[in-house]
Motif scaffolding. Structure first.
Motif, PDB file in Angstrom:
ATOM      1  N   VAL A 168     -84.077 -49.064 -62.024  1.00  0.00           N
ATOM      2  CA  VAL A 168     -84.526 -48.619 -60.699  1.00  0.00           C
ATOM      3  C   VAL A 168     -83.888 -49.517 -59.656  1.00  0.00           C
ATOM      4  O   VAL A 168     -83.922 -50.743 -59.776  1.00  0.00           O
ATOM      5  N   GLU A 169     -83.306 -48.913 -58.622  1.00  0.00           N
ATOM      6  CA  GLU A 169     -82.732 -49.670 -57.512  1.00  0.00           C
ATOM      7  C   GLU A 169     -83.392 -49.224 -56.217  1.00  0.00           C
ATOM      8  O   GLU A 169     -83.408 -48.030 -55.888  1.00  0.00           O
ATOM      9  N   VAL A 170     -83.960 -50.172 -55.495  1.00  0.00           N
ATOM     10  CA  VAL A 170     -84.597 -49.895 -54.204  1.00  0.00           C
ATOM     11  C   VAL A 170     -83.924 -50.777 -53.168  1.00  0.00           C
ATOM     12  O   VAL A 170     -83.856 -51.997 -53.330  1.00  0.00           O
ATOM     13  N   LYS A 171     -83.418 -50.181 -52.119  1.00  0.00           N
ATOM     14  CA  LYS A 171     -82.681 -50.959 -51.118  1.00  0.00           C
ATOM     15  C   LYS A 171     -82.864 -50.373 -49.724  1.00  0.00           C
ATOM     16  O   LYS A 171     -83.265 -49.216 -49.563  1.00  0.00           O
ATOM     17  N   ILE A 172     -82.541 -51.200 -48.729  1.00  0.00           N
ATOM     18  CA  ILE A 172     -82.528 -50.743 -47.337  1.00  0.00           C
ATOM     19  C   ILE A 172     -81.182 -50.072 -47.099  1.00  0.00           C
ATOM     20  O   ILE A 172     -80.135 -50.723 -47.151  1.00  0.00           O
ATOM     21  N   ALA A 173     -81.210 -48.778 -46.852  1.00  0.00           N
ATOM     22  CA  ALA A 173     -79.961 -48.043 -46.635  1.00  0.00           C
ATOM     23  C   ALA A 173     -79.414 -48.287 -45.233  1.00  0.00           C
ATOM     24  O   ALA A 173     -78.212 -48.542 -45.059  1.00  0.00           O
ATOM     25  N   ARG A 174     -80.305 -48.225 -44.248  1.00  0.00           N
ATOM     26  CA  ARG A 174     -79.910 -48.423 -42.859  1.00  0.00           C
ATOM     27  C   ARG A 174     -81.098 -48.973 -42.088  1.00  0.00           C
ATOM     28  O   ARG A 174     -82.242 -48.799 -42.486  1.00  0.00           O
ATOM     29  N   GLN A 175     -80.809 -49.617 -40.971  1.00  0.00           N
ATOM     30  CA  GLN A 175     -81.861 -50.092 -40.085  1.00  0.00           C
ATOM     31  C   GLN A 175     -81.369 -50.026 -38.653  1.00  0.00           C
ATOM     32  O   GLN A 175     -80.282 -50.491 -38.332  1.00  0.00           O
ATOM     33  N   GLN A 176     -82.151 -49.377 -37.805  1.00  0.00           N
ATOM     34  CA  GLN A 176     -81.816 -49.257 -36.386  1.00  0.00           C
ATOM     35  C   GLN A 176     -83.030 -49.689 -35.577  1.00  0.00           C
ATOM     36  O   GLN A 176     -84.070 -49.022 -35.602  1.00  0.00           O
ATOM     37  N   ASN A 177     -82.879 -50.835 -34.927  1.00  0.00           N
ATOM     38  CA  ASN A 177     -84.012 -51.406 -34.196  1.00  0.00           C
ATOM     39  C   ASN A 177     -85.198 -51.580 -35.150  1.00  0.00           C
ATOM     40  O   ASN A 177     -85.093 -52.275 -36.147  1.00  0.00           O
ATOM     41  N   ASP A 178     -86.319 -50.923 -34.886  1.00  0.00           N
ATOM     42  CA  ASP A 178     -87.506 -51.073 -35.734  1.00  0.00           C
ATOM     43  C   ASP A 178     -87.619 -49.998 -36.809  1.00  0.00           C
ATOM     44  O   ASP A 178     -88.599 -49.973 -37.560  1.00  0.00           O
ATOM     45  N   LEU A 179     -86.634 -49.114 -36.895  1.00  0.00           N
ATOM     46  CA  LEU A 179     -86.665 -48.043 -37.889  1.00  0.00           C
ATOM     47  C   LEU A 179     -85.898 -48.462 -39.141  1.00  0.00           C
ATOM     48  O   LEU A 179     -84.762 -48.918 -39.065  1.00  0.00           O
ATOM     49  N   VAL A 180     -86.527 -48.277 -40.318  1.00  0.00           N
ATOM     50  CA  VAL A 180     -85.935 -48.675 -41.595  1.00  0.00           C
ATOM     51  C   VAL A 180     -85.828 -47.443 -42.493  1.00  0.00           C
ATOM     52  O   VAL A 180     -86.793 -46.681 -42.647  1.00  0.00           O
ATOM     53  N   PHE A 181     -84.647 -47.260 -43.090  1.00  0.00           N
ATOM     54  CA  PHE A 181     -84.389 -46.162 -44.013  1.00  0.00           C
ATOM     55  C   PHE A 181     -84.226 -46.742 -45.415  1.00  0.00           C
ATOM     56  O   PHE A 181     -83.377 -47.609 -45.652  1.00  0.00           O
ATOM     57  N   ILE A 182     -85.078 -46.286 -46.359  1.00  0.00           N
ATOM     58  CA  ILE A 182     -85.111 -46.815 -47.721  1.00  0.00           C
ATOM     59  C   ILE A 182     -84.493 -45.807 -48.690  1.00  0.00           C
ATOM     60  O   ILE A 182     -84.792 -44.612 -48.626  1.00  0.00           O
ATOM     61  N   ASP A 183     -83.650 -46.296 -49.593  1.00  0.00           N
ATOM     62  CA  ASP A 183     -83.086 -45.488 -50.676  1.00  0.00           C
ATOM     63  C   ASP A 183     -83.640 -45.988 -52.007  1.00  0.00           C
ATOM     64  O   ASP A 183     -83.618 -47.188 -52.284  1.00  0.00           O
ATOM     65  N   ILE A 184     -84.102 -45.048 -52.821  1.00  0.00           N
ATOM     66  CA  ILE A 184     -84.567 -45.351 -54.180  1.00  0.00           C
ATOM     67  C   ILE A 184     -83.720 -44.549 -55.151  1.00  0.00           C
ATOM     68  O   ILE A 184     -83.660 -43.315 -55.067  1.00  0.00           O
ATOM     69  N   HIS A 185     -83.047 -45.233 -56.066  1.00  0.00           N
ATOM     70  CA  HIS A 185     -82.233 -44.548 -57.076  1.00  0.00           C
ATOM     71  C   HIS A 185     -82.748 -44.924 -58.455  1.00  0.00           C
ATOM     72  O   HIS A 185     -82.878 -46.111 -58.782  1.00  0.00           O
ATOM     73  N   VAL A 186     -83.058 -43.920 -59.260  1.00  0.00           N
ATOM     74  CA  VAL A 186     -83.606 -44.150 -60.600  1.00  0.00           C
ATOM     75  C   VAL A 186     -82.646 -43.600 -61.651  1.00  0.00           C
ATOM     76  O   VAL A 186     -81.880 -42.663 -61.398  1.00  0.00           O
ATOM     77  N   LYS A 187     -82.689 -44.223 -62.828  1.00  0.00           N
ATOM     78  CA  LYS A 187     -81.955 -43.730 -63.996  1.00  0.00           C
ATOM     79  C   LYS A 187     -82.978 -43.397 -65.072  1.00  0.00           C
ATOM     80  O   LYS A 187     -83.664 -44.284 -65.582  1.00  0.00           O
ATOM     81  N   GLU A 188     -83.093 -42.123 -65.379  1.00  0.00           N
ATOM     82  CA  GLU A 188     -84.107 -41.688 -66.327  1.00  0.00           C
ATOM     83  C   GLU A 188     -83.742 -42.079 -67.755  1.00  0.00           C
ATOM     84  O   GLU A 188     -82.574 -42.146 -68.129  1.00  0.00           O
ATOM     85  N   ARG A 189     -84.780 -42.282 -68.560  1.00  0.00           N
ATOM     86  CA  ARG A 189     -84.581 -42.561 -69.979  1.00  0.00           C
ATOM     87  C   ARG A 189     -84.237 -41.281 -70.720  1.00  0.00           C
ATOM     88  O   ARG A 189     -84.368 -40.184 -70.200  1.00  0.00           O
ATOM     89  N   TRP A 190     -83.840 -41.454 -71.972  1.00  0.00           N
ATOM     90  CA  TRP A 190     -83.837 -40.314 -72.879  1.00  0.00           C
ATOM     91  C   TRP A 190     -85.281 -40.058 -73.262  1.00  0.00           C
ATOM     92  O   TRP A 190     -85.991 -40.953 -73.713  1.00  0.00           O
ATOM     93  N   TYR A 191     -85.724 -38.842 -73.115  1.00  0.00           N
ATOM     94  CA  TYR A 191     -87.137 -38.541 -73.338  1.00  0.00           C
ATOM     95  C   TYR A 191     -87.414 -37.884 -74.687  1.00  0.00           C
ATOM     96  O   TYR A 191     -88.553 -37.869 -75.144  1.00  0.00           O
ATOM     97  N   LEU A 192     -86.397 -37.327 -75.328  1.00  0.00           N
ATOM     98  CA  LEU A 192     -86.591 -36.617 -76.593  1.00  0.00           C
ATOM     99  C   LEU A 192     -86.077 -37.484 -77.737  1.00  0.00           C
ATOM    100  O   LEU A 192     -84.916 -37.892 -77.747  1.00  0.00           O
ATOM    101  N   PHE A 193     -86.957 -37.757 -78.708  1.00  0.00           N
ATOM    102  CA  PHE A 193     -86.583 -38.598 -79.847  1.00  0.00           C
ATOM    103  C   PHE A 193     -87.028 -37.938 -81.158  1.00  0.00           C
ATOM    104  O   PHE A 193     -88.089 -38.258 -81.681  1.00  0.00           O
ATOM    105  N   PRO A 194     -86.233 -37.045 -81.728  1.00  0.00           N
ATOM    106  CA  PRO A 194     -86.505 -36.599 -83.098  1.00  0.00           C
ATOM    107  C   PRO A 194     -85.833 -37.581 -84.056  1.00  0.00           C
ATOM    108  O   PRO A 194     -84.643 -37.503 -84.338  1.00  0.00           O
ATOM    109  N   LEU A 195     -86.591 -38.570 -84.534  1.00  0.00           N
ATOM    110  CA  LEU A 195     -86.005 -39.696 -85.246  1.00  0.00           C
ATOM    111  C   LEU A 195     -86.562 -39.817 -86.653  1.00  0.00           C
ATOM    112  O   LEU A 195     -87.724 -39.470 -86.907  1.00  0.00           O
ATOM    113  N   PRO A 196     -85.756 -40.316 -87.576  1.00  0.00           N
ATOM    114  CA  PRO A 196     -86.301 -40.672 -88.886  1.00  0.00           C
ATOM    115  C   PRO A 196     -87.275 -41.826 -88.731  1.00  0.00           C
ATOM    116  O   PRO A 196     -87.092 -42.703 -87.890  1.00  0.00           O
ATOM    117  N   TYR A 197     -88.317 -41.813 -89.529  1.00  0.00           N
ATOM    118  CA  TYR A 197     -89.371 -42.831 -89.441  1.00  0.00           C
ATOM    119  C   TYR A 197     -89.278 -43.761 -90.644  1.00  0.00           C
ATOM    120  O   TYR A 197     -89.203 -43.329 -91.791  1.00  0.00           O
TER     121      TYR A 197
END
Length: 488
Positions: free
Chosen positions: A101-130
């Motif tokens: 997960v990356e959270v950062k200030i994308a831009r700032q103008q005077n008192d206004l702040v623009f936030i960007d959040i970028h996520v990388k999802e996991r692999w959610y499906l695991f048909p695995l030998p046990y």
């Protein structure tokens, strides 16, 4: 009049930057026009103009937004902005939905702040030998059971996380080998629009040819071994069977606190052979135990990373009632907690505690298990089983981070392009106590227990934690131990 002037001044600020940032939401302008007052105008305040989220495909946007500690139009003290950004990253990582997960200030103008959040999802499906060792830990399997493949479970596990994009989970396990088992579990923490109510239901059926029927002293090859599990095994049929069904309701009113209510039904049966060896295995000398369980627990998480916390506190307290008849009647209360903090450059201290109390003290054997089961163990006593009606332990650990890097993934996927790796050196000491009204031949009950040692922790993605430890116990015994589970 003063309020009117402040409103006009606020509108002029927004309009003056509108030509540059035309994407400022109308909600912010409306908020200022409506006369919303900042919490403290004597300090430097910023306004969250926009929170943009990217990188998600499966996960619903509102599930991500629930973990974000700010929203469009919020006032934030300038001195608190970076703390809020780090808190946002931590809370999103602790959902276990993302590898990064990356959270950062994308831009700032005077008192206004623009936030960007970028996520990388996991692999959610695991048909695995046990494949899993049937032992309390790896050392027991290697030393006590001579790495026997007869004490191995194998099969197939189907795990689908984030099934509907709401962080729900579906698990189906088909297991053979030492234990034959079929199990099903579905968990959905966000059932309603408020994202506060959830449910969890499960079913399992298992049977086994071997069972631990007592804890006692063993005599093997002229060697006395204390506090060991005594096992009985049959080759031609199954010596124990168990059916378990449970249903739970969860309530998460905010980010850090969770409440869980559970009811379950268990039907366990053993052969007469077990009762011949231990008439107190079940209460009343019965060959079966059928009971309904009720439990409530509350969890609190305020740490940087739940699988391996370095900063903050997390804890759990519970009350549990087993059975509603005289044959199965037990109350249990307990709790555990972890407090971690940084005290020097890349140096950390961690204190942990875990304890429980069962009443009445006189219980059948299968409800007496304490040290040596699940996460209730002391480092250096992994080879021993210590039963009891009440007890607990505390741990103190000093850690020093010696390596932190990311390795390029040779597979080269967009979401898993890097493999994070962190390595810590540590030294530790544990102290504990287990009270048993009928200790038998135990050399550990009703006295202070203490251990110490040193080791290495390795942390990588998918919440994998590898612990390599060399520990000493109060008997003067030392040994190397390997763990792959989080402490709590």
């Amino acid at each position: 009049m003063l309020k009117f002037c402040r409103n006009i001044f606020g509108v002029l600020i927004v309009l003056s930057v509108g030509a540059v940032y035309s994407q400022v939401p109308d909600s912010i302008i409306n908020k200022i026009q409506a006369g919303a007052e900042p919490p403290d105008t004597s300090k430097v305040l910023l306004v969250i103009a926009d929170v943009a989220v990217s990188g998600y495909k499966k996960t619903k946007l509102y599930i991500i937004q629930r973990e974000v500690p700010f929203k469009n139009g919020d006032y934030i003290l300038k001195s608190e902005l970076h703390k809020k950004i780090e808190l946002c990253r931590q809370q999103l990582m602790n959902t276990t939905l993302f590898v990064d997960v990356e959270v950062k200030i994308a831009r700032q103008q005077n008192d206004l702040v623009f936030i960007d959040i970028h996520v990388k999802e996991r692999w959610y499906l695991f048909p695995l030998p046990y494949f899993k060792l049937v032992a309390r830990n790896l050392n027991e399997w290697l030393v006590e059971h001579k790495a026997s493949l007869n004490r191995v479970n194998y099969g197939l596990k189907f795990m689908q996380n984030n099934v509907s994009g709401r962080n729900d989970k579906l698990n189906i396990w088909l297991v053979n080998g030492y234990t034959q088992q079929i199990s099903f579990r579905y968990e959905n923490p966000f059932l309603d629009k408020t994202l506060k109510h959830g449910m969890n239901l499960g079913f399992s059926y298992s049977r086994n040819r071997e069972i631990n029927f007592a804890t006692d002293t063993l005599h093997e090859s002229d060697e006395i071994k204390y506090n060991k599990q005594k096992l009985i095994k049959t080759e031609d049929n199954f010596i124990t069977r168990q059916l378990h069904i449970d249903l739970a309701y969860s309530y998460r009113p905010a980010i850090k606190t969770r409440h869980n209510f559970r009811i379950s039904y268990t039907d366990q049966q053993v052969k007469d052979t077990v009762l011949a060896r231990n008439p107190k295995f079940f209460k009343g000398g019965s060959t079966s135990a059928r009971f309904i369980d009720f439990s409530y627990n509350i969890q609190y998480f305020n740490v940087d990373y739940i699988p391996y916390p370095l900063k903050g506190f997390m804890g759990e307290a519970y009350i549990y009632k087993r059975g509603i008849s005289s044959q199965n009647n037990m109350w249990q209360i307990g709790g555990k907690g972890t407090y971690s903090f940084k005290f020097n450059n890349k140096s950390y201290l961690q204190f942990q505690a875990n304890g429980l109390l069962r009443v009445p003290f006189k219980q059948p054997y299968y409800t007496q298990r304490m040290f040596g089961s699940s996460d209730f163990y002391m480092r250096g006593l992994e080879y021993y089983v210590i039963d009891g009606a009440a007890g607990g332990f505390g741990r103190g650990t000093a850690k020093q981070e010696v390596l932190s890097l990311s390795i390029r993934n040779p597979i080269g996927t967009k979401t898993h392009d890097k493999i994070p790796l962190r390595v810590f050196l540590k030294g530790y000491g544990d102290a504990g106590y287990s009270y048993n009204p009928d200790p038998g031949n135990s050399i550990f009950n009703n006295k202070l227990l203490h251990t110490y040692g040193a080791g290495i922790d390795i942390i990588t993605f998918y919440d994998l934690v590898f612990k390599l430890e060399y520990s000493f116990n109060q008997l003067g015994e030392g040994g190397f131990f390997f763990h792959t589970k989080a402490d709590f």
